[in-house]
Design a protein around this motif. Sequence first.
Motif, PDB file in Angstrom:
ATOM      1  N   GLU A  34       0.649  -1.286  -0.130  1.00  0.00           N
ATOM      2  CA  GLU A  34       0.067  -0.070  -0.035  1.00  0.00           C
ATOM      3  C   GLU A  34       0.893   1.176  -0.092  1.00  0.00           C
ATOM      4  O   GLU A  34       1.682   1.531   1.004  1.00  0.00           O
ATOM      5  N   PHE A  35       0.925   2.047  -1.009  1.00  0.00           N
ATOM      6  CA  PHE A  35       1.309   3.400  -1.089  1.00  0.00           C
ATOM      7  C   PHE A  35       0.303   4.452  -0.557  1.00  0.00           C
ATOM      8  O   PHE A  35      -0.748   4.381  -1.159  1.00  0.00           O
ATOM      9  N   LYS A  36       0.727   5.141   0.341  1.00  0.00           N
ATOM     10  CA  LYS A  36       0.168   6.496   0.684  1.00  0.00           C
ATOM     11  C   LYS A  36       0.961   7.462   0.284  1.00  0.00           C
ATOM     12  O   LYS A  36       2.172   7.712   0.382  1.00  0.00           O
ATOM     13  N   THR A  37       0.358   8.402  -0.547  1.00  0.00           N
ATOM     14  CA  THR A  37       0.983   9.614  -1.235  1.00  0.00           C
ATOM     15  C   THR A  37       0.063  11.054  -0.930  1.00  0.00           C
ATOM     16  O   THR A  37      -0.827  10.800  -0.307  1.00  0.00           O
ATOM     17  N   THR A  38       0.643  12.092  -1.329  1.00  0.00           N
ATOM     18  CA  THR A  38       0.271  13.025  -1.191  1.00  0.00           C
ATOM     19  C   THR A  38      -1.037  13.648  -1.829  1.00  0.00           C
ATOM     20  O   THR A  38      -1.784  14.589  -1.598  1.00  0.00           O
ATOM     21  N   ILE A 226       4.528   9.212   0.886  1.00  0.00           N
ATOM     22  CA  ILE A 226       4.570   9.484   2.270  1.00  0.00           C
ATOM     23  C   ILE A 226       4.971   8.098   2.861  1.00  0.00           C
ATOM     24  O   ILE A 226       6.029   7.991   3.768  1.00  0.00           O
ATOM     25  N   SER A 227       4.259   6.980   2.529  1.00  0.00           N
ATOM     26  CA  SER A 227       4.849   5.633   3.174  1.00  0.00           C
ATOM     27  C   SER A 227       4.451   4.665   2.020  1.00  0.00           C
ATOM     28  O   SER A 227       3.513   4.610   1.482  1.00  0.00           O
ATOM     29  N   ALA A 228       5.379   3.545   2.042  1.00  0.00           N
ATOM     30  CA  ALA A 228       4.904   2.161   1.436  1.00  0.00           C
ATOM     31  C   ALA A 228       5.092   0.971   2.510  1.00  0.00           C
ATOM     32  O   ALA A 228       6.214   0.931   2.984  1.00  0.00           O
ATOM     33  N   ARG A 229       3.861   0.267   2.449  1.00  0.00           N
ATOM     34  CA  ARG A 229       4.016  -0.724   3.412  1.00  0.00           C
ATOM     35  C   ARG A 229       3.362  -2.053   2.851  1.00  0.00           C
ATOM     36  O   ARG A 229       2.455  -2.062   2.175  1.00  0.00           O
ATOM     37  N   ILE A 230       4.108  -2.897   3.169  1.00  0.00           N
ATOM     38  CA  ILE A 230       3.327  -4.491   2.805  1.00  0.00           C
ATOM     39  C   ILE A 230       2.235  -4.729   3.846  1.00  0.00           C
ATOM     40  O   ILE A 230       2.386  -4.552   5.016  1.00  0.00           O
ATOM     41  N   VAL A 231       0.829  -4.827   3.093  1.00  0.00           N
ATOM     42  CA  VAL A 231      -0.215  -4.970   4.035  1.00  0.00           C
ATOM     43  C   VAL A 231      -0.768  -6.356   4.156  1.00  0.00           C
ATOM     44  O   VAL A 231      -1.414  -6.725   5.063  1.00  0.00           O
ATOM     45  N   ASN A 232       0.102  -7.438   3.878  1.00  0.00           N
ATOM     46  CA  ASN A 232       0.219  -8.814   4.232  1.00  0.00           C
ATOM     47  C   ASN A 232       1.432  -9.259   4.759  1.00  0.00           C
ATOM     48  O   ASN A 232       2.435  -9.978   4.047  1.00  0.00           O
ATOM     49  N   PRO A 233       1.926  -8.861   5.930  1.00  0.00           N
ATOM     50  CA  PRO A 233       3.208  -8.917   6.473  1.00  0.00           C
ATOM     51  C   PRO A 233       3.770 -10.484   6.678  1.00  0.00           C
ATOM     52  O   PRO A 233       4.895 -10.513   6.853  1.00  0.00           O
ATOM     53  N   THR A 234       2.957 -11.289   6.504  1.00  0.00           N
ATOM     54  CA  THR A 234       3.220 -12.653   6.625  1.00  0.00           C
ATOM     55  C   THR A 234       4.177 -13.241   5.380  1.00  0.00           C
ATOM     56  O   THR A 234       4.607 -14.414   5.424  1.00  0.00           O
ATOM     57  N   GLN A 235       4.206 -12.472   4.215  1.00  0.00           N
ATOM     58  CA  GLN A 235       4.555 -12.882   3.187  1.00  0.00           C
ATOM     59  C   GLN A 235       6.310 -12.907   2.985  1.00  0.00           C
ATOM     60  O   GLN A 235       6.772 -12.399   3.812  1.00  0.00           O
ATOM     61  N   PRO A 236       6.650 -13.868   2.231  1.00  0.00           N
ATOM     62  CA  PRO A 236       8.155 -13.949   2.062  1.00  0.00           C
ATOM     63  C   PRO A 236       8.942 -12.846   1.729  1.00  0.00           C
ATOM     64  O   PRO A 236       8.330 -12.126   0.981  1.00  0.00           O
TER      65      PRO A 236
END
Length: 236
Positions: A34-38, A226-236
């Motif tokens: 997930e990318f959060k941008t301005t 603003i941020s980029a995050r893995i939204v299913n953090p159990t992935q390899p």
Amino acid sequence: MKQVLLFLLLLIASHTFAQSPSLTAPLEQDIEVEFKTTMGDFRVRLFRDTPIHSRHFAQLVREGYYDGLLFHRVIRNFMIQAGDSTSRHAQPGQMLGEADRGYTLAPEFRTPTHYHRRGALAAARESGDVNPGRRSSATQFYVVWGKRWTPNELANVREHVDAETGENGLITDNMALDYYTRGGSPHLDGQYTVFGEVLTGLEVIEKIQGVNTDRNDRPRVDVRIISARIVNPTQP
């Protein structure tokens, strides 16, 4: 001597990354970012069958590499591009787009499964005259917007793509139908690695690709991740 040693270490690292069986094996599950941008948020899915790019991109996301970076190159009816680390603290009007890490990734062309339809996530790279292997940038990526093509326009593109790639009929009829109805950038097929797609927030991509830009295609008003995050953090 230190510079030579650093170059050799980076070369070894690049070769190891591209050749390790654990990195080239297909992913077992999807990875979503997930990318959060301005200008709004969007989510992408990384493809399982482009494991070199998908795993590497996911690792950069985990490191927080993309946090604070700009979409430094935006071309209306084409694409939006990010990944230059110097863009994080860039001055207004500063030329961007050259910064990268000291290695590249082996291409993973999966046409016709993955191609440059609207919403495709792909890896930028240097031009073919200095990069005949079409190896990808380690950090810079783009999201396709493109346009809808007429049959006559696409016929010319298909000939061009076949000539550039040395393949015949690379753009299939099913792909062509997508380019007629949905849109995209077919002239890049078979030459740049597509390793993901936008799942949600395509309207944000549309908004970003329509901003006012300078002569270097940099938005006049910064568009920042603003941020980029893995939204299913159990992935390899």
